[in-house]
Design a protein around this motif. Structure first.
Motif, PDB file in Angstrom:
ATOM      1  N   SER A 156       1.341  -7.768  13.747  1.00 57.92           N
ATOM      2  CA  SER A 156      -0.134  -7.391  13.264  1.00 57.92           C
ATOM      3  C   SER A 156      -0.996  -8.429  13.501  1.00 57.92           C
ATOM      4  N   ARG A 157      -2.114  -7.651  13.246  1.00 56.60           N
ATOM      5  CA  ARG A 157      -3.213  -8.469  13.674  1.00 56.60           C
ATOM      6  C   ARG A 157      -3.912  -9.328  12.707  1.00 56.60           C
ATOM      7  N   PHE A 158      -3.003 -10.382  11.353  1.00 56.98           N
ATOM      8  CA  PHE A 158      -3.311 -11.155  10.427  1.00 56.98           C
ATOM      9  C   PHE A 158      -2.245 -12.227  11.042  1.00 56.98           C
ATOM     10  N   SER A 159      -2.408 -13.847  11.308  1.00 53.30           N
ATOM     11  CA  SER A 159      -2.208 -14.811  11.605  1.00 53.30           C
ATOM     12  C   SER A 159      -0.285 -14.433  10.176  1.00 53.30           C
ATOM     13  N   ASP A 160      -0.933 -14.488   9.309  1.00 50.23           N
ATOM     14  CA  ASP A 160       0.217 -14.384   7.820  1.00 50.23           C
ATOM     15  C   ASP A 160       0.791 -13.227   7.759  1.00 50.23           C
ATOM     16  N   GLY A 161       0.845 -12.134   8.630  1.00 47.79           N
ATOM     17  CA  GLY A 161       0.989 -10.784   8.089  1.00 47.79           C
ATOM     18  C   GLY A 161       2.089  -9.861   8.768  1.00 47.79           C
ATOM     19  N   ALA A 162       2.178  -8.794   8.054  1.00 43.38           N
ATOM     20  CA  ALA A 162       3.330  -8.276   8.598  1.00 43.38           C
ATOM     21  C   ALA A 162       3.000  -6.832   8.585  1.00 43.38           C
ATOM     22  N   ILE A 163       3.902  -5.182   8.855  1.00 44.34           N
ATOM     23  CA  ILE A 163       4.160  -4.663   9.082  1.00 44.34           C
ATOM     24  C   ILE A 163       4.985  -3.571   7.796  1.00 44.34           C
ATOM     25  N   VAL A 164       4.334  -3.062   6.774  1.00 42.85           N
ATOM     26  CA  VAL A 164       4.981  -2.011   5.874  1.00 42.85           C
ATOM     27  C   VAL A 164       4.945  -0.803   6.086  1.00 42.85           C
ATOM     28  N   GLU A 165       5.966  -0.199   5.418  1.00 40.90           N
ATOM     29  CA  GLU A 165       6.289   1.109   5.707  1.00 40.90           C
ATOM     30  C   GLU A 165       6.129   1.390   3.457  1.00 40.90           C
ATOM     31  N   VAL A 166       5.151   2.482   3.475  1.00 36.40           N
ATOM     32  CA  VAL A 166       5.027   2.382   1.963  1.00 36.40           C
ATOM     33  C   VAL A 166       5.752   3.842   1.829  1.00 36.40           C
ATOM     34  N   GLU A 167       7.374   3.895   1.987  1.00 40.31           N
ATOM     35  CA  GLU A 167       7.940   5.412   1.963  1.00 40.31           C
ATOM     36  C   GLU A 167       7.528   6.194   0.351  1.00 40.31           C
ATOM     37  N   ILE A 168       7.725   7.528  -0.024  1.00 39.23           N
ATOM     38  CA  ILE A 168       7.798   8.640  -1.084  1.00 39.23           C
ATOM     39  C   ILE A 168       8.936   9.100  -1.024  1.00 39.23           C
ATOM     40  N   VAL A 169       9.425   8.113  -2.188  1.00 44.39           N
ATOM     41  CA  VAL A 169      11.091   8.482  -2.394  1.00 44.39           C
ATOM     42  C   VAL A 169      11.375   9.954  -2.207  1.00 44.39           C
ATOM     43  N   SER A 170      11.894  10.658  -2.088  1.00 44.24           N
ATOM     44  CA  SER A 170      12.543  12.338  -2.386  1.00 44.24           C
ATOM     45  C   SER A 170      11.457  12.649  -2.557  1.00 44.24           C
ATOM     46  N   ALA A 171      10.378  12.777  -1.616  1.00 48.30           N
ATOM     47  CA  ALA A 171       9.278  13.744  -1.446  1.00 48.30           C
ATOM     48  C   ALA A 171       9.296  15.054  -1.935  1.00 48.30           C
ATOM     49  N   GLU A 172      10.281  16.200  -0.704  1.00 51.61           N
ATOM     50  CA  GLU A 172       9.944  17.468  -0.923  1.00 51.61           C
ATOM     51  C   GLU A 172      11.185  18.176  -1.931  1.00 51.61           C
ATOM     52  N   PRO A 173      12.157  17.227  -2.048  1.00 54.74           N
ATOM     53  CA  PRO A 173      12.700  17.874  -4.227  1.00 54.74           C
ATOM     54  C   PRO A 173      11.294  17.395  -5.318  1.00 54.74           C
ATOM     55  N   ARG A 174      10.705  15.993  -5.235  1.00 51.66           N
ATOM     56  CA  ARG A 174       9.739  16.166  -6.071  1.00 51.66           C
ATOM     57  C   ARG A 174       8.952  16.671  -6.497  1.00 51.66           C
ATOM     58  N   VAL A 175       8.019  17.786  -4.843  1.00 53.15           N
ATOM     59  CA  VAL A 175       7.349  18.458  -4.639  1.00 53.15           C
ATOM     60  C   VAL A 175       7.755  19.950  -5.577  1.00 53.15           C
ATOM     61  N   ILE A 190       3.908   5.635   4.794  1.00 53.43           N
ATOM     62  CA  ILE A 190       2.480   4.886   5.862  1.00 53.43           C
ATOM     63  C   ILE A 190       2.851   3.625   6.089  1.00 53.43           C
ATOM     64  N   MET A 191       2.243   2.874   7.360  1.00 53.46           N
ATOM     65  CA  MET A 191       3.087   1.849   8.056  1.00 53.46           C
ATOM     66  C   MET A 191       1.256   0.898   7.377  1.00 53.46           C
ATOM     67  N   LEU A 192       1.429   0.169   6.288  1.00 53.40           N
ATOM     68  CA  LEU A 192       0.780  -0.937   7.032  1.00 53.40           C
ATOM     69  C   LEU A 192       0.544  -2.218   7.177  1.00 53.40           C
ATOM     70  N   ASP A 193      -0.147  -3.009   8.137  1.00 53.83           N
ATOM     71  CA  ASP A 193      -0.672  -3.851   8.316  1.00 53.83           C
ATOM     72  C   ASP A 193      -1.163  -4.852   7.139  1.00 53.83           C
ATOM     73  N   ILE A 194      -0.538  -6.018   6.440  1.00 58.79           N
ATOM     74  CA  ILE A 194      -0.358  -6.463   5.244  1.00 58.79           C
ATOM     75  C   ILE A 194       0.088  -7.788   5.486  1.00 58.79           C
ATOM     76  N   ARG A 195      -1.631  -8.224   5.096  1.00 54.36           N
ATOM     77  CA  ARG A 195      -0.851 -10.488   4.669  1.00 54.36           C
ATOM     78  C   ARG A 195       0.161 -10.131   3.606  1.00 54.36           C
ATOM     79  N   LEU A 196       1.003 -11.527   4.030  1.00 53.98           N
ATOM     80  CA  LEU A 196       2.675 -11.227   3.105  1.00 53.98           C
ATOM     81  C   LEU A 196       2.029 -12.351   1.987  1.00 53.98           C
ATOM     82  N   PRO A 197       1.515 -13.112   1.835  1.00 55.07           N
ATOM     83  CA  PRO A 197       0.664 -13.502   0.505  1.00 55.07           C
ATOM     84  C   PRO A 197      -0.033 -12.428  -0.751  1.00 55.07           C
ATOM     85  N   HIS A 198      -0.596 -11.345  -0.162  1.00 54.08           N
ATOM     86  CA  HIS A 198      -1.054  -9.773  -0.412  1.00 54.08           C
ATOM     87  C   HIS A 198      -0.127  -9.016  -1.037  1.00 54.08           C
ATOM     88  N   LEU A 199       1.198  -9.272  -0.545  1.00 51.09           N
ATOM     89  CA  LEU A 199       2.458  -8.027  -0.837  1.00 51.09           C
ATOM     90  C   LEU A 199       3.125  -8.065  -2.106  1.00 51.09           C
TER      91      LEU A 199
END
Length: 198
Positions: free
Chosen positions: A1-20, A161-170
């Motif tokens: 992470s670029r942040f000292s208090d950060g982490a990499i977080v994955e945001v995934e669409i649940v069952s994307a193809e069936p929902r489309v 999508i992968m996000l680099d996020i400050r953990l206090p904002h998660l």
């Protein structure tokens, strides 16, 4: 992470193809797509088997393909037909075949041309899902900005999508994503799940 208090977080669409696929007929399932399929189609198979049958139906696999992957092998053709009915596969195939006959190509949900000959349900669903993902991630990035969350996109993987996020904002982001994210192009809400990458 670029942040000292950060982490990499994955945001995934649940069952994307069936929902489309469901969204093409104005259907939107808030809960688990596969549980809804099991209930509405009256299938007596497990949820993992329903997922296999769904992906087989949307990607054009035959009942012979799923026969080795489900416990009720004698009903594989019937199960696949019920799943196809639930997702309106024959209607989608007719729509793309008619469009191909008229225009020489197929357009996905966002108007992007697909030149597969013959037209492919698999290509149509996957192409549409990629563009829906872009809609949803654009909504996510707008939400991040509106919430004043310190996060940066790192990269995309089809429906995540992968996000680099400050953990206090998660927690703020997790809370704001609980009701899902909206695709304005197809007019449907899609649930997402967030998880920290170790």
């Amino acid at each position: 992470s670029r942040f000292s208090d950060g982490a990499i977080v994955e945001v995934e669409i649940v069952s994307a193809e069936p929902r489309v696929a469901l969204s093409l007929f104005g259907k939107s399932i808030e809960g688990d797509v596969y549980s809804d399929l099991l209930d509405r189609a009256g299938l007596n198979i497990s949820r993992p088997e329903a997922k296999i049958a769904t992906l087989s139906a949307l990607y054009g696999a035959s009942h012979h393909t799923i026969k080795s992957k489900i416990s009720d092998t004698s009903r594989s053709a019937e199960i696949l037909d019920l799943v196809k009915d639930y997702f309106g596969v024959s209607h989608i195939e007719k729509m793309i075949n008619d469009q191909f006959a008229d225009e020489g190509h197929v357009k996905n949900t966002h108007g992007r041309k697909i030149f597969t000959d013959p037209p492919s349900l698999n290509h149509f669903i996957q192409s549409s899902t990629v563009d829906v993902s872009f809609d949803i991630f654009q909504s996510l990035l707008k939400l991040i900005k509106d919430l004043d969350v310190e996060a940066c996109p790192v990269f995309l993987i089809h429906d995540a999508i992968m996000l680099d996020i400050r953990l206090p904002h998660l927690e703020k982001l997790v809370e704001s994503c609980k009701s899902g994210l909206y695709s304005p192009t197809i007019g449907a809400n899609f649930p997402v799940k967030l998880k920290e990458i170790q």
